[in-house]
Design a protein around this motif. Structure first.
Motif, short mmCIF file in Angstrom:
data_model
loop_
_atom_site.label_atom_id
_atom_site.label_comp_id
_atom_site.label_asym_id
_atom_site.label_seq_id
_atom_site.Cartn_x
_atom_site.Cartn_y
_atom_site.Cartn_z
N SER A 279 -4.59 -98.06 48.23
CA SER A 279 -5.22 -98.41 46.96
C SER A 279 -5.08 -97.28 45.95
O SER A 279 -4.67 -96.16 46.28
CB SER A 279 -6.71 -98.70 47.20
OG SER A 279 -7.36 -97.56 47.74
N VAL A 280 -5.43 -97.60 44.72
CA VAL A 280 -5.47 -96.60 43.66
C VAL A 280 -6.69 -95.70 43.88
O VAL A 280 -7.78 -96.18 44.23
CB VAL A 280 -5.56 -97.28 42.28
CG1 VAL A 280 -5.80 -96.26 41.19
CG2 VAL A 280 -4.31 -98.08 42.01
N ASP A 281 -6.50 -94.40 43.71
CA ASP A 281 -7.61 -93.45 43.84
C ASP A 281 -8.00 -92.97 42.44
O ASP A 281 -7.42 -92.01 41.92
CB ASP A 281 -7.19 -92.26 44.70
CG ASP A 281 -8.37 -91.34 45.03
OD1 ASP A 281 -9.43 -91.49 44.39
OD2 ASP A 281 -8.21 -90.47 45.91
N PRO A 282 -8.97 -93.63 41.80
CA PRO A 282 -9.31 -93.28 40.41
C PRO A 282 -9.92 -91.90 40.26
O PRO A 282 -10.05 -91.40 39.14
CB PRO A 282 -10.31 -94.38 40.01
CG PRO A 282 -10.89 -94.84 41.30
CD PRO A 282 -9.81 -94.71 42.33
N THR A 283 -10.30 -91.25 41.36
CA THR A 283 -10.86 -89.90 41.29
C THR A 283 -9.77 -88.82 41.28
O THR A 283 -10.08 -87.64 41.11
CB THR A 283 -11.80 -89.64 42.48
OG1 THR A 283 -11.05 -89.62 43.70
CG2 THR A 283 -12.87 -90.72 42.57
N GLN A 284 -8.50 -89.25 41.47
CA GLN A 284 -7.41 -88.28 41.56
C GLN A 284 -6.31 -88.63 40.55
O GLN A 284 -5.37 -89.35 40.85
CB GLN A 284 -6.83 -88.28 42.98
CG GLN A 284 -7.79 -87.82 44.05
CD GLN A 284 -8.11 -86.33 43.91
OE1 GLN A 284 -7.26 -85.53 43.50
NE2 GLN A 284 -9.34 -85.97 44.22
N PRO A 285 -6.43 -88.15 39.31
CA PRO A 285 -5.37 -88.39 38.33
C PRO A 285 -4.04 -87.81 38.81
O PRO A 285 -3.99 -86.75 39.43
CB PRO A 285 -5.87 -87.67 37.07
CG PRO A 285 -7.35 -87.55 37.27
CD PRO A 285 -7.56 -87.40 38.74
N TYR A 286 -2.97 -88.52 38.50
CA TYR A 286 -1.63 -88.09 38.92
C TYR A 286 -1.25 -86.81 38.19
O TYR A 286 -1.38 -86.73 36.96
CB TYR A 286 -0.62 -89.19 38.63
CG TYR A 286 0.79 -88.88 39.05
CD1 TYR A 286 1.17 -88.94 40.38
CD2 TYR A 286 1.76 -88.53 38.10
CE1 TYR A 286 2.47 -88.66 40.77
CE2 TYR A 286 3.06 -88.25 38.48
CZ TYR A 286 3.42 -88.31 39.81
OH TYR A 286 4.71 -88.03 40.19
N THR A 287 -0.78 -85.81 38.92
CA THR A 287 -0.47 -84.50 38.33
C THR A 287 1.02 -84.17 38.37
O THR A 287 1.43 -83.11 37.86
CB THR A 287 -1.22 -83.39 39.07
OG1 THR A 287 -0.87 -83.41 40.47
CG2 THR A 287 -2.73 -83.57 38.93
N GLY A 288 1.84 -85.04 38.94
CA GLY A 288 3.27 -84.76 39.04
C GLY A 288 4.04 -85.20 37.81
O GLY A 288 3.47 -85.71 36.83
N GLN A 289 5.34 -85.00 37.86
CA GLN A 289 6.23 -85.47 36.81
C GLN A 289 6.52 -86.95 37.02
O GLN A 289 6.35 -87.49 38.13
CB GLN A 289 7.53 -84.67 36.82
CG GLN A 289 7.34 -83.20 36.49
CD GLN A 289 6.80 -82.98 35.10
OE1 GLN A 289 7.31 -83.54 34.13
NE2 GLN A 289 5.73 -82.20 35.00
N PRO A 290 6.94 -87.66 35.98
CA PRO A 290 7.22 -89.10 36.15
C PRO A 290 8.32 -89.36 37.18
O PRO A 290 9.17 -88.50 37.45
CB PRO A 290 7.68 -89.52 34.74
CG PRO A 290 7.11 -88.50 33.83
CD PRO A 290 7.11 -87.21 34.59
N VAL A 291 8.28 -90.55 37.74
CA VAL A 291 9.37 -91.02 38.60
C VAL A 291 10.49 -91.48 37.67
O VAL A 291 10.25 -92.28 36.75
CB VAL A 291 8.91 -92.19 39.49
CG1 VAL A 291 10.03 -92.63 40.43
CG2 VAL A 291 7.67 -91.80 40.27
N GLU A 292 11.71 -91.00 37.90
CA GLU A 292 12.79 -91.30 36.96
C GLU A 292 14.07 -91.67 37.70
O GLU A 292 14.27 -91.32 38.86
CB GLU A 292 13.06 -90.11 36.04
CG GLU A 292 11.92 -89.81 35.09
CD GLU A 292 12.27 -88.72 34.10
OE1 GLU A 292 12.03 -88.91 32.89
OE2 GLU A 292 12.79 -87.67 34.53
N ASP A 293 14.92 -92.37 36.97
CA ASP A 293 16.23 -92.72 37.49
C ASP A 293 17.19 -92.83 36.31
O ASP A 293 16.94 -93.58 35.37
CB ASP A 293 16.17 -94.05 38.25
CG ASP A 293 17.40 -94.27 39.11
OD1 ASP A 293 18.49 -94.47 38.55
OD2 ASP A 293 17.27 -94.25 40.34
N GLU A 294 18.26 -92.06 36.36
CA GLU A 294 19.30 -92.12 35.33
C GLU A 294 20.62 -92.37 36.03
O GLU A 294 21.04 -91.58 36.88
CB GLU A 294 19.36 -90.82 34.54
CG GLU A 294 18.12 -90.52 33.73
CD GLU A 294 18.26 -89.25 32.92
OE1 GLU A 294 19.41 -88.82 32.69
OE2 GLU A 294 17.23 -88.68 32.53
N THR A 295 21.29 -93.46 35.67
CA THR A 295 22.55 -93.84 36.31
C THR A 295 23.60 -94.12 35.25
O THR A 295 23.33 -94.81 34.27
CB THR A 295 22.37 -95.08 37.19
OG1 THR A 295 21.43 -94.80 38.22
CG2 THR A 295 23.69 -95.49 37.83
#
Length: 726
Positions: A279-295
């Motif tokens: 599930s989503v953990d609303p107490t833990q905001p995401y701190t990483g960089q976005p998920v990306e894909d360049e092709t």
């Protein structure tokens, strides 16, 4: 044997998925159904007539795909619903654990792989713009027509080229779920322009897509990263550019295809992998960089149909991929993580990886007429050369796999030989050599989560070197035409693959894993090349508006690959897979079409390396052994089209593994011509079923409980779209 053949159910799902059936649209008669032109399969290098292939093949046509686009599905969802033997889509941008007949799939676009077999994130089916697809060819079972990777089969995506007239198409659609329309809103805009001037054709494609939050059937928000670093697809944007050009003069033809795709997902929160389902953990905001894909991908093809040696086809290709995974906090879903330093076991805040792969090469194919040997006989032969370069590192530049490059050269020959009026024989051989260069690298310090606590594992020096692999594989079989409408086939085929080499170096362990400063050689930990033997028998029948195909297969290999996500270990051992498939399609009348596709797949492996298979393959290889899709479509007199399907996946309860629950999903859609274009309305998961996704739920295992980490399937989603061509 060169005359027109009956259209077989195995060659195309031409009646499947399509609400506007061929008979209703064009007033096709039963006699017309029996005199359609043969369908050639470009996934076979010989461009064989599908009715002469001694195995199971399918083609999903552009009409079929266009109807599913109206329902808002990605390409891998379309295929998973209607291709027997293919695992259901895991509902994310990754193809993790999606197998064909329990084994790896070779994904090609116009005969070219978009990523390296040495290391990949398997995002091709989810991120390639489905609006660009002309048809999809599926070849079941191990094969080596296009080289390395097709141990379970090949999926070849053939893209559109400029039509015969100048025209433009604009398509737009909206989607939302009932829980929160504003938060779940998704939209897509696609535009294409075809222009043909004498012998020159040009097609330009542009698309943009965005989607918000996603919810399951119980109204719970789905997490942005349910599969550990792979990216769930919500809160994301996709932009695509496609350019196709062709020129034809006499016996000469040139084709060019360029694609550029950009995907970006920005999660709001981290995932709680301790809940059932995750599930989503609303107490833990995401701190990483976005998920990306360049092709970026470029393919050039030259075809000359009038040489003394036969038809010559030369194809050059180049692809470049940059793929960033999500940041995953240390825990049960990420039990082997990178610490801040050798003395500080806290997770490195930049412990997020980016994979860079570059592939390029040339394929040469010659199709030589051997009609002097027998009417319709043909020898297809050629040479392929290729180069792969692969690296993967943390965002701070720390390498997490050994950088590597691989050169390959292959020669092949395939004979198609009609024998009399009733029998078609085919047989071939392919030899391929790989030269793999692995650079020296230091596997970083890692910390492993165990039931007893945290175990620091000091860095390990991995000594690379130059290595070579080679494989010679064969295929042979035949098709016997009992009547004009019925044929039986049997075949043997081999495929080979070099498993994920990068994964072996990323998980490199020294003999004494807790002692610092140790060295291990790639020669000691590297994988063995895997050859898979597939045996298959089947029958096909077409009688007017009724089509049926059934087949059974058995496949075996001595170096099968099993990934244990609980221990983060990859092993190779003997394994066997087997199963059966059936497709039935019936055109009840000019307005009503009904059909069924179903499959069963199961497998075992040698868990103790005593030479005997003794344990069931894990769920991440075979999640749901039984899959069936019942579909139908009806065209009313006023032109309103109503279509839908029921997709069922069976349960799996094998000793030692989590019980996989069965699922039932109902989809429905309507479409009607309004004004200059077509309006469509569709509902995925019509009854908002609250259920787990069997494929997604088998990707990872909790190292503490040894149970699979459950992931919910998406709940009901509404789609509305409008398409116009002018």
């Amino acid at each position: 044997m060169g005359q027109k053949r009956v259209l077989r159910a195995s060659t195309a799902l031409t009646a499947m998925l399509c609400a506007e059936t061929a008979m209703a649209q064009d007033n096709v008669t039963e006699e017309d159904l029996l005199t359609l032109e043969p369908i050639t399969i470009s996934a076979y290098r010989s461009n064989a007539d599908a009715s002469t292939i001694p195995g199971t093949v399918q083609v999903i046509t552009s009409t079929d795909i266009e109807q599913r686009i109206l329902q808002g599905e990605f390409l891998e969802q379309i295929l998973s619903d209607f291709v027997p033997g293919l695992s259901v889509s895991n509902g994310t941008v990754s193809g993790a654990s999606q197998t064909l007949r329990g084994r790896n799939i070779q994904i090609l676009i116009n005969g070219v792989a978009r990523t390296s077999e040495l290391r990949g994130f398997d995002r091709e089916l989810a991120l390639f713009d489905v609006n660009s697809v002309e048809r999809v060819e599926i070849v079941k079972g191990s094969n080596a027509q296009y080289g390395n990777g097709a141990t379970g089969g090949t999926i070849n995506i053939v893209t559109k080229r400029a039509g015969d007239v100048t025209q433009s198409t604009v398509f737009t659609r909206l989607s939302a779920q009932g829980e929160s329309v504003s938060d779940t809103l998704g939209w897509e805009v696609f535009a294409s322009h075809d222009r043909r001037v004498e012998n020159f054709g040009l097609r330009l494609e542009l698309s943009a897509e965005s989607i918000g939050d996603r919810y399951d059937g119980a109204g719970r928000q789905l997490p942005s990263d349910p599969l550990v670093g792979q990216g769930g697809g919500d809160n994301s944007d996709i932009y695509s550019l496609g350019l196709a050009a062709d020129y034809e003069e006499g016996s000469h033809r040139f084709d060019l295809r360029f694609d550029a795709n950009r995907f970006k997902q920005t999660p709001d929160f981290f995932t709680n992998y301790l809940t059932d389902p995750v599930s989503v953990d609303p107490t833990q905001p995401y701190t990483g960089q976005p998920v990306e894909d360049e092709t970026k991908a470029l393919t050039l093809r030259y075809l000359n149909s009038d040489l003394a040696i036969g038809e010559l086809e030369v194809q050059g290709y180049y692809t470049d991929n940059k793929r960033t995974a999500a940041f995953v906090p240390a825990g049960i879903a990420n039990p082997l993580y990178y610490p801040t330093s050798p003395t500080n076991p806290r997770q490195n805040p930049e412990a997020q990886t980016r994979l860079d792969t570059t592939t390029y090469g040339v394929r040469t194919t010659v199709r030589s007429d051997l009609s002097q040997l027998a009417a319709g006989a043909k020898l297809t032969w050629g040479v392929d050369v290729g180069k792969d370069d692969v690296s993967q590192a943390l965002l701070d530049g720390t390498e997490v796999i050994a950088p590597m490059g691989q050169r390959s050269v292959a020669a092949f020959a395939q004979l198609d030989l009609p024998i009399g009026e009733k029998f078609d024989f085919s047989g071939g051989v392919r030899y391929e050599r790989f030269d793999l260069s692995v650079k020296n690298y230091m596997r970083p310090d890692v910390v492993q989560l165990r039931p007893t606590g945290l175990l620091p594992l000091p860095a390990v020096n991995v000594t690379g070197g130059d290595f070579d692999y080679d494989a010679t594989v064969f295929n042979f079989g035949g098709v016997y035409h009992l009547t004009q409408s019925t044929e039986i086939f049997a075949g043997f085929s081999q495929g080979f693959s070099l498993p994920d080499v990068g994964a072996f170096t990323r998980r490199a362990m020294a003999p004494s894993p807790t002692l610092p400063g140790q060295t291990v050689s790639f020669a000691a930990i590297g994988p063995e090349a895997q050859i898979v033997d597939t045996y298959e028998i089947g029958a096909r029948h077409t009688s007017g508006a009724f089509r049926i195909e059934a087949s059974a297969f058995f496949a075996t290999s001595d170096e099968g690959t099993v990934f244990n996500s609980a221990t983060n270990a990859i092993t190779q051992q003997k394994e066997e897979t087997w199963g059966g498939e059936i497709i039935v399609d019936y055109q009840v009348n000019t307005a009503f079409n009904l059909g069924l596709s179903a499959s069963f797949t199961e497998g075992r492996f040698d868990s103790d390396n005593d030479g005997k298979v003794d344990s069931w393959l894990p769920n991440n290889r075979i999640g749901a052994p039984v899959k069936a899709t019942l579909y139908g479509d009806y065209v009313f007199d006023n032109g309103l089209r109503l279509a839908g399907e029921v997709v069922y996946t069976g349960s799996r309860d094998n000793k030692g593994y989590t019980v996989v629950q069965d699922t039932t999903t109902v989809n429905a859609r309507v479409a009607k011509q309004i004004g200059l274009g077509e309006f469509s309305f569709a509902v995925d998961n019509l009854f908002d079923a609250d259920q787990l996704n069997p494929t997604a739920s088998s990707v990872r295992t909790n190292p503490l409980t040894r149970q699979d980490i459950p992931v919910a399937a998406e709940g009901r989603r509404f789609w509305a779209g409008y398409s116009v061509t002018f």
